[in-house]
Design an enzyme around this catalytic site. Structure first.
Site, PDB file in Angstrom:
ATOM      1  N   ASP A  15      36.854  42.571  43.085  1.00  0.00           N
ATOM      2  CA  ASP A  15      36.000  41.948  42.065  1.00  0.00           C
ATOM      3  C   ASP A  15      34.637  41.544  42.635  1.00  0.00           C
ATOM      4  O   ASP A  15      34.515  41.239  43.826  1.00  0.00           O
ATOM      5  CB  ASP A  15      36.727  40.718  41.486  1.00  0.00           C
ATOM      6  CG  ASP A  15      36.130  40.261  40.167  1.00  0.00           C
ATOM      7  OD1 ASP A  15      35.393  41.039  39.527  1.00  0.00           O
ATOM      8  OD2 ASP A  15      36.407  39.109  39.770  1.00  0.00           O
ATOM      9  N   HIS A  32      29.180  48.979  41.623  1.00  0.00           N
ATOM     10  CA  HIS A  32      30.402  49.800  41.632  1.00  0.00           C
ATOM     11  C   HIS A  32      30.299  50.894  42.697  1.00  0.00           C
ATOM     12  O   HIS A  32      31.258  51.163  43.420  1.00  0.00           O
ATOM     13  CB  HIS A  32      30.641  50.423  40.253  1.00  0.00           C
ATOM     14  CG  HIS A  32      30.860  49.412  39.162  1.00  0.00           C
ATOM     15  ND1 HIS A  32      31.700  48.333  39.305  1.00  0.00           N
ATOM     16  CD2 HIS A  32      30.339  49.315  37.903  1.00  0.00           C
ATOM     17  CE1 HIS A  32      31.698  47.624  38.172  1.00  0.00           C
ATOM     18  NE2 HIS A  32      30.875  48.183  37.321  1.00  0.00           N
ATOM     19  N   LEU A 126      50.300  56.558  54.582  1.00  0.00           N
ATOM     20  CA  LEU A 126      49.890  55.452  53.706  1.00  0.00           C
ATOM     21  C   LEU A 126      50.038  55.893  52.257  1.00  0.00           C
ATOM     22  O   LEU A 126      49.693  57.023  51.911  1.00  0.00           O
ATOM     23  CB  LEU A 126      48.408  55.101  53.982  1.00  0.00           C
ATOM     24  CG  LEU A 126      47.703  54.161  52.987  1.00  0.00           C
ATOM     25  CD1 LEU A 126      48.289  52.747  53.065  1.00  0.00           C
ATOM     26  CD2 LEU A 126      46.199  54.107  53.245  1.00  0.00           C
ATOM     27  N   ARG A 183      41.897  38.673  46.549  1.00  0.00           N
ATOM     28  CA  ARG A 183      40.914  38.805  45.466  1.00  0.00           C
ATOM     29  C   ARG A 183      39.548  38.376  45.990  1.00  0.00           C
ATOM     30  O   ARG A 183      39.402  37.285  46.531  1.00  0.00           O
ATOM     31  CB  ARG A 183      41.267  37.969  44.238  1.00  0.00           C
ATOM     32  CG  ARG A 183      40.213  38.167  43.130  1.00  0.00           C
ATOM     33  CD  ARG A 183      40.612  37.651  41.778  1.00  0.00           C
ATOM     34  NE  ARG A 183      39.627  38.086  40.768  1.00  0.00           N
ATOM     35  CZ  ARG A 183      39.882  38.239  39.489  1.00  0.00           C
ATOM     36  NH1 ARG A 183      41.085  38.021  39.033  1.00  0.00           N
ATOM     37  NH2 ARG A 183      38.928  38.623  38.652  1.00  0.00           N
TER      38      ARG A 183
HETATM   39  C1  IPE Z   1      39.773  42.272  37.355  1.00  0.00           C
HETATM   40  O1  IPE Z   1      38.418  41.981  37.360  1.00  0.00           O
HETATM   41  C2  IPE Z   1      39.988  43.738  37.274  1.00  0.00           C
HETATM   42  C3  IPE Z   1      39.534  44.507  38.431  1.00  0.00           C
HETATM   43  C4  IPE Z   1      39.075  44.023  39.540  1.00  0.00           C
HETATM   44  C5  IPE Z   1      39.646  45.927  38.286  1.00  0.00           C
HETATM   45  P1  IPE Z   1      37.654  41.503  36.041  1.00  0.00           P
HETATM   46  O2  IPE Z   1      36.268  41.206  36.455  1.00  0.00           O
HETATM   47  O3  IPE Z   1      37.859  42.471  34.969  1.00  0.00           O
HETATM   48  O4  IPE Z   1      38.458  40.174  35.679  1.00  0.00           O
HETATM   49  P2  IPE Z   1      38.029  38.871  34.891  1.00  0.00           P
HETATM   50  O5  IPE Z   1      37.512  39.326  33.572  1.00  0.00           O
HETATM   51  O6  IPE Z   1      36.975  38.184  35.706  1.00  0.00           O
HETATM   52  O7  IPE Z   1      39.267  38.062  34.821  1.00  0.00           O
HETATM   53  C1  IPE Z   2      34.983  44.606  39.702  1.00  0.00           C
HETATM   54  O1  IPE Z   2      33.686  44.119  39.624  1.00  0.00           O
HETATM   55  C2  IPE Z   2      35.104  46.045  39.270  1.00  0.00           C
HETATM   56  C3  IPE Z   2      35.728  46.210  37.954  1.00  0.00           C
HETATM   57  C4  IPE Z   2      36.327  45.280  37.258  1.00  0.00           C
HETATM   58  C5  IPE Z   2      35.690  47.544  37.384  1.00  0.00           C
HETATM   59  P1  IPE Z   2      33.096  43.564  38.276  1.00  0.00           P
HETATM   60  O2  IPE Z   2      32.475  44.682  37.536  1.00  0.00           O
HETATM   61  O3  IPE Z   2      34.115  42.779  37.537  1.00  0.00           O
HETATM   62  O4  IPE Z   2      31.958  42.590  38.830  1.00  0.00           O
HETATM   63  P2  IPE Z   2      31.653  41.117  38.357  1.00  0.00           P
HETATM   64  O5  IPE Z   2      32.935  40.358  38.395  1.00  0.00           O
HETATM   65  O6  IPE Z   2      31.094  41.227  36.983  1.00  0.00           O
HETATM   66  O7  IPE Z   2      30.670  40.601  39.359  1.00  0.00           O
HETATM   67 MG    MG Z   3      34.716  40.866  37.586  1.00  0.00          MG
END
Ligand code: IPE
Ligand code: IPE
Ligand code: MG
Length: 235
Positions: A15, A32, A126, A183
């Site tokens: 995240d 990303h 793995l 996380r």
């Molecule tokens: C969780 O992240 C999903 C992934 C890392 C793929 P999100 O950014 O979607 O989660 P929330 O919305 O902060 O809970």
């Molecule tokens: C995690 O990063 C990747 C996915 C959920 C696809 P985010 O896109 O949720 O990034 P933030 O949390 O908005 O910074």
């Molecule tokens: Mg996120």
């Protein structure tokens, strides 16, 4: 670095990509793209320590609600990752596995996924599982549905339902429960990830954003895990 005890299965909620990009005044998609480099770095680290299972949460069932451009970009990135990494995965005996509702993926992403799963199926070093279009509640409800059908067909008996059998109906069938869930980004929640499998996982939260999380950060997490006392309810 030598560790006294290592997790057999690490799962990561990757995240913070969007925030990483925002801090640099870039579009979220750059976060990303940079996050892919982190995944590659962490895979190398996990291989070095001979950890057998790594699961990376890449796209949740809720992430379909993001703007179409971002979703499309993420699906393209998935295809690119598979195409570029496939030779490396095969060479290093890494089995690529996917959990989630693949039916929702665009046809060409799904084809790329299934092809990579097939090409890497003999990987013995793995198991790298990507959670894509994954939601834990959906996974559990699907398992309940399938078990109910099997009870109805009498292929299993109501009394056969135990934790082992239930696990075999989840997307993660055959994969041990995670020992360590990491996380990144400072959020301290599960966001619909491995709710059943995480029953006794050690949780590690770090403020580091996913695109900044590299092998050295993995080692810090492993050091932290080494100090944990896992009791599983015993004294
Ligand atoms: C969780 O992240 C999903 C992934 C890392 C793929 P999100 O950014 O979607 O989660 P929330 O919305 O902060 O809970
Ligand atoms: C995690 O990063 C990747 C996915 C959920 C696809 P985010 O896109 O949720 O990034 P933030 O949390 O908005 O910074
Ligand atoms: Mg996120």
């Amino acid at each position: 670095m030598i560790f006294k005890n290592l997790p057999g299965h690490i799962a990561i909620i990757m995240d913070g990509n969007g925030r990483w990009a925002k801090k640099r005044n870039l579009d979220r998609i750059y976060g990303h793209a940079e996050g892919i480099k982190s995944l590659k770095s962490v895979v190398k680290g996990v291989m070095y320590y001979k950890i057998k299972y790594l699961t990376a949460y890449a796209f949740s069932s809720e992430n379909w609600q993001r703007p179409e451009e971002e979703v499309d970009y993420l699906m393209d990135l998935l295809e690119q990752y598979i195409e570029i990494e496939l030779p490396y995965l095969i060479k290093n005996k890494i089995r690529l596995n996917f959990i989630g509702n693949l039916e929702k993926l665009p046809e060409k992403s799904k084809t790329a996924v299934l092809r990579a799963v097939d090409k890497t199926k003999n990987g013995s070093e793995l198991t790298l599982t990507l959670a894509i279009s994954y939601g834990s509640k959906e996974e559990i409800l699907n398992a309940v549905r399938k078990i109910s059908e099997d009870v109805k067909k009498k292929s299993i008996d109501l009394n056969d339902i135990n934790s082992q059998l239930f696990s075999n109906y989840l997307y993660t069938a055959g994969i041990p429960d995670p020992d360590l869930i990491i996380r990144t980004s400072g959020e301290e929640r599960m966001s619909n990830f491995m709710l059943y499998q995480a029953a006794y996982a050690e949780l590690y939260f770090t403020k580091t954003l996913w695109p900044d999380f590299r092998r050295k950060n993995l080692i810090i997490a492993l050091k932290n895990y080494e100090k944990r006392s896992r009791r599983f309810g015993k004294t």
